[in-house]
Design a protein around this motif. Structure first.
Motif, mmCIF file in Angstrom:
data_model
loop_
_atom_site.group_PDB
_atom_site.id
_atom_site.type_symbol
_atom_site.label_atom_id
_atom_site.label_comp_id
_atom_site.label_asym_id
_atom_site.label_seq_id
_atom_site.Cartn_x
_atom_site.Cartn_y
_atom_site.Cartn_z
ATOM 1 N N LYS A 170 39.782 31.599 32.184
ATOM 2 C CA LYS A 170 40.862 31.556 31.194
ATOM 3 C C LYS A 170 40.590 30.478 30.141
ATOM 4 C CE LYS A 170 44.704 33.219 34.097
ATOM 5 N NZ LYS A 170 43.938 33.704 35.247
ATOM 6 N N HIS A 171 40.100 29.340 30.585
ATOM 7 C CA HIS A 171 39.798 28.244 29.660
ATOM 8 C C HIS A 171 38.719 28.663 28.661
ATOM 9 C CE1 HIS A 171 39.554 23.969 28.585
ATOM 10 N NE2 HIS A 171 38.231 24.092 28.577
ATOM 11 N N HIS A 172 37.647 29.255 29.158
ATOM 12 C CA HIS A 172 36.574 29.691 28.268
ATOM 13 C C HIS A 172 37.028 30.833 27.364
ATOM 14 C CE1 HIS A 172 33.035 27.894 30.775
ATOM 15 N NE2 HIS A 172 33.740 26.989 30.157
ATOM 16 N N HIS A 173 37.819 31.744 27.894
ATOM 17 C CA HIS A 173 38.314 32.853 27.071
ATOM 18 C C HIS A 173 39.174 32.331 25.928
ATOM 19 C CE1 HIS A 173 41.020 36.331 26.146
ATOM 20 N NE2 HIS A 173 39.838 36.921 26.095
ATOM 21 N N GLY A 174 40.037 31.346 26.208
ATOM 22 C CA GLY A 174 40.853 30.768 25.149
ATOM 23 C C GLY A 174 40.004 30.130 24.065
ATOM 24 N N GLU A 175 38.927 29.464 24.468
ATOM 25 C CA GLU A 175 38.027 28.881 23.471
ATOM 26 C C GLU A 175 37.332 29.967 22.658
ATOM 27 O OE1 GLU A 175 36.842 24.710 25.754
ATOM 28 O OE2 GLU A 175 35.540 26.463 25.975
ATOM 29 N N ASP A 176 36.873 31.016 23.346
ATOM 30 C CA ASP A 176 36.104 32.059 22.657
ATOM 31 C C ASP A 176 36.948 32.867 21.684
ATOM 32 O OD1 ASP A 176 33.769 31.343 23.950
ATOM 33 O OD2 ASP A 176 33.964 32.855 25.533
ATOM 34 N N VAL A 177 38.213 33.115 22.020
ATOM 35 C CA VAL A 177 39.045 33.951 21.144
ATOM 36 C C VAL A 177 39.904 33.135 20.186
ATOM 37 C CG1 VAL A 177 39.131 35.784 22.881
ATOM 38 C CG2 VAL A 177 41.027 34.150 22.725
ATOM 39 N N GLY A 178 40.088 31.840 20.469
ATOM 40 C CA GLY A 178 40.970 31.037 19.631
ATOM 41 C C GLY A 178 40.310 29.852 18.974
ATOM 42 N N LEU A 179 39.731 28.963 19.779
ATOM 43 C CA LEU A 179 39.230 27.697 19.238
ATOM 44 C C LEU A 179 37.989 27.879 18.381
ATOM 45 C CD1 LEU A 179 39.265 24.654 18.979
ATOM 46 C CD2 LEU A 179 38.155 24.506 21.237
ATOM 47 N N TRP A 180 36.950 28.524 18.924
ATOM 48 C CA TRP A 180 35.705 28.636 18.154
ATOM 49 C C TRP A 180 35.898 29.463 16.876
ATOM 50 C CZ3 TRP A 180 34.558 24.788 20.624
ATOM 51 C CH2 TRP A 180 34.260 24.713 21.979
ATOM 52 N N PRO A 181 36.631 30.606 16.919
ATOM 53 C CA PRO A 181 36.855 31.333 15.662
ATOM 54 C C PRO A 181 37.587 30.509 14.600
ATOM 55 C CG PRO A 181 37.283 32.774 17.521
ATOM 56 C CD PRO A 181 37.102 31.395 18.083
ATOM 57 N N LEU A 182 38.575 29.718 15.025
ATOM 58 C CA LEU A 182 39.286 28.890 14.045
ATOM 59 C C LEU A 182 38.350 27.858 13.430
ATOM 60 C CD1 LEU A 182 41.876 28.027 12.610
ATOM 61 C CD2 LEU A 182 42.422 26.598 14.605
ATOM 62 N N LEU A 183 37.507 27.257 14.245
ATOM 63 C CA LEU A 183 36.551 26.289 13.704
ATOM 64 C C LEU A 183 35.575 26.953 12.738
ATOM 65 C CD1 LEU A 183 35.889 24.141 16.900
ATOM 66 C CD2 LEU A 183 36.918 23.333 14.760
ATOM 67 N N ARG A 184 35.163 28.179 13.041
ATOM 68 C CA ARG A 184 34.286 28.904 12.098
ATOM 69 C C ARG A 184 34.995 29.089 10.755
ATOM 70 N NH1 ARG A 184 29.738 31.035 14.580
ATOM 71 N NH2 ARG A 184 29.916 31.273 16.849
ATOM 72 N N GLU A 185 36.259 29.460 10.818
ATOM 73 C CA GLU A 185 37.026 29.647 9.580
ATOM 74 C C GLU A 185 37.081 28.368 8.755
ATOM 75 O OE1 GLU A 185 40.935 31.021 10.445
ATOM 76 O OE2 GLU A 185 40.251 32.823 11.510
ATOM 77 N N ARG A 186 37.105 27.243 9.430
ATOM 78 C CA ARG A 186 37.220 25.951 8.736
ATOM 79 C C ARG A 186 35.863 25.400 8.305
ATOM 80 N NH1 ARG A 186 42.334 23.793 10.155
ATOM 81 N NH2 ARG A 186 43.727 25.606 10.196
ATOM 82 N N GLY A 187 34.783 26.128 8.566
ATOM 83 C CA GLY A 187 33.466 25.705 8.100
ATOM 84 C C GLY A 187 32.712 24.802 9.044
ATOM 85 N N ALA A 188 33.059 24.812 10.336
ATOM 86 C CA ALA A 188 32.353 23.976 11.310
ATOM 87 C C ALA A 188 30.931 24.489 11.528
ATOM 88 C CB ALA A 188 33.114 23.961 12.629
ATOM 89 N N ASP A 189 30.078 23.612 12.032
ATOM 90 C CA ASP A 189 28.657 23.907 12.243
ATOM 91 C C ASP A 189 28.483 25.140 13.128
ATOM 92 O OD1 ASP A 189 25.981 23.959 12.928
ATOM 93 O OD2 ASP A 189 25.840 21.813 13.320
ATOM 94 N N PRO A 190 27.947 26.253 12.592
ATOM 95 C CA PRO A 190 27.829 27.472 13.390
ATOM 96 C C PRO A 190 26.839 27.347 14.535
ATOM 97 C CG PRO A 190 26.743 27.761 11.263
ATOM 98 C CD PRO A 190 27.484 26.464 11.195
#
Length: 231
Positions: free
Chosen positions: A74-94
Motif C-alpha cells: 500500500k505504501h509503495h502503491h501510494g507513492e507510485d500513483v500519487g507522490l512520484w507523478p506529482l513530483l514529475r508534474e512539478r519538474g523533479a529529477d526524472p
C-alpha cells in the motif's frame, strides 16, 4: 531584508539514512520506514532460526508477513500513483523518480516469493524451501534497506524542493489514507507504534492524547503476539 524561513525539525530515527531539511514535515514517512526496516530484519532472522518442522511457528510467521507485505504494498502503491507523478508534474529529477519506481518493481517479486515459501512451510514443506526462504528474506532485507535509504536521501530531497505542506497533507488525505479501510487502522497503528519512541509517536499524522493512549493499548497486545511469532 527577507525574514528567514523556519522549517520544521525533521525526525531522524535509528537506521534512517537522511532527513533532508525543508518545509514539509516528513515524520509520517520516516516512522513507516523504521517499521519496514524492523520487520525486514526480523523476518530474515526468523527464517534462519526457525526449525523446519515447527509448522505452528511458520503459520504465525506467514500471517505476520502478510501484514508487513500488505502495508508495504500500500505504501509503495501510494507513492507510485500519487507522490512520484506529482513530483514529475512539478519538474523533479526524472532519473530519481524512475529509480524509485524501478526499485519498487524489484521488491514486489521478493514479497511474493517469501510469502509463498512461508505458506508452504506452514503446510509442511521441507528444508529446501526453508533454505530458499532464508535467501529470499535476506535479499528482501538488503534490497528494501537500500531502497529506503535512497528514498530518504534523494526522494525526500525532491519532496522538500518541489512540494509544500499543503501538497503533503493532500497526498496523505487523498492517496495514502485511502489505501486503508477503517477496520485496518487498529492493526496498522499497533504495527507502526511498536518500538517507536514516544516523541516520535507524537509526530504521527493526527496524533493526539486519545489516539496515542489507544495506540499504546493496541501495542501491548501486538507485542505479546510478536513474542509468540518471533520468539
Amino acid at each position: 531584508m527577507t525574514a528567514p524561513t523556519t522549517h520544521p525539525a525533521q525526525l531522524l530515527l535509528p537506521g534512517q539514512a537522511a532527513a533532508p531539511e525543508g518545509p514539509v514535515d516528513l515524520a509520517a514517512m520516516y516512522v513507516m520506514h523504521r517499521a519496514f526496516r524492523r520487520d525486514a530484519d526480523a523476518f530474515a532472522a526468523a527464517a534462519a532460526a526457525t526449525p523446519v518442522a515447527d509448522r505452528r511457528r511458520w503459520a504465525r510467521l506467514s500471517r505476520r508477513f502478510a501484514l508487513f507485505a500488505g502495508i508495504l504494498h500500500k505504501h509503495h502503491h501510494g507513492e507510485d500513483v500519487g507522490l512520484w507523478p506529482l513530483l514529475r508534474e512539478r519538474g523533479a529529477d526524472p532519473e530519481v523518480l524512475d529509480a524509485m519506481q524501478a526499485e519498487h518493481a524489484h521488491i514486489d517479486p521478493l514479497l511474493a516469493s517469501c510469502s509463498g515459501d512461508l505458506a508452504a512451510l506452514a503446510r509442511g514443506a521441507g528444508e529446501e524451501t526453508r533454505r530458499r526462504l532464508i535467501g529470499c528474506t535476506a535479499r528482501l532485507r538488503d534490497l528494501l534497506s537500500a531502497h529506503l535509504g535512497h528514498e530518504e536521501r534523494d526522494g525526500m530531497a525532491l519532496v522538500q524542493r518541489h512540494l509544500g505542506p499543503a501538497d503533503w497533507q493532500r497526498l496523505d488525505r487523498e492517496v495514502f489514507a485511502k489505501e486503508y479501510r477503517p477496520r485496518d487502522i487498529p492493526a496498522v497503528l499497533a504495527w507502526v507504534m511498536s518500538g517507536l519512541p514516544d516523541e516520535a509517536a507524537r509526530r504521527m499524522p493526527g496524533a493526539n492524547p486519545v489516539m496515542l493512549a489507544v495506540g499504546r493499548l493496541l501495542v501491548r497486545r501486538f507485542e505479546r503476539a510478536e513474542a509468540r511469532t518471533f520468539g
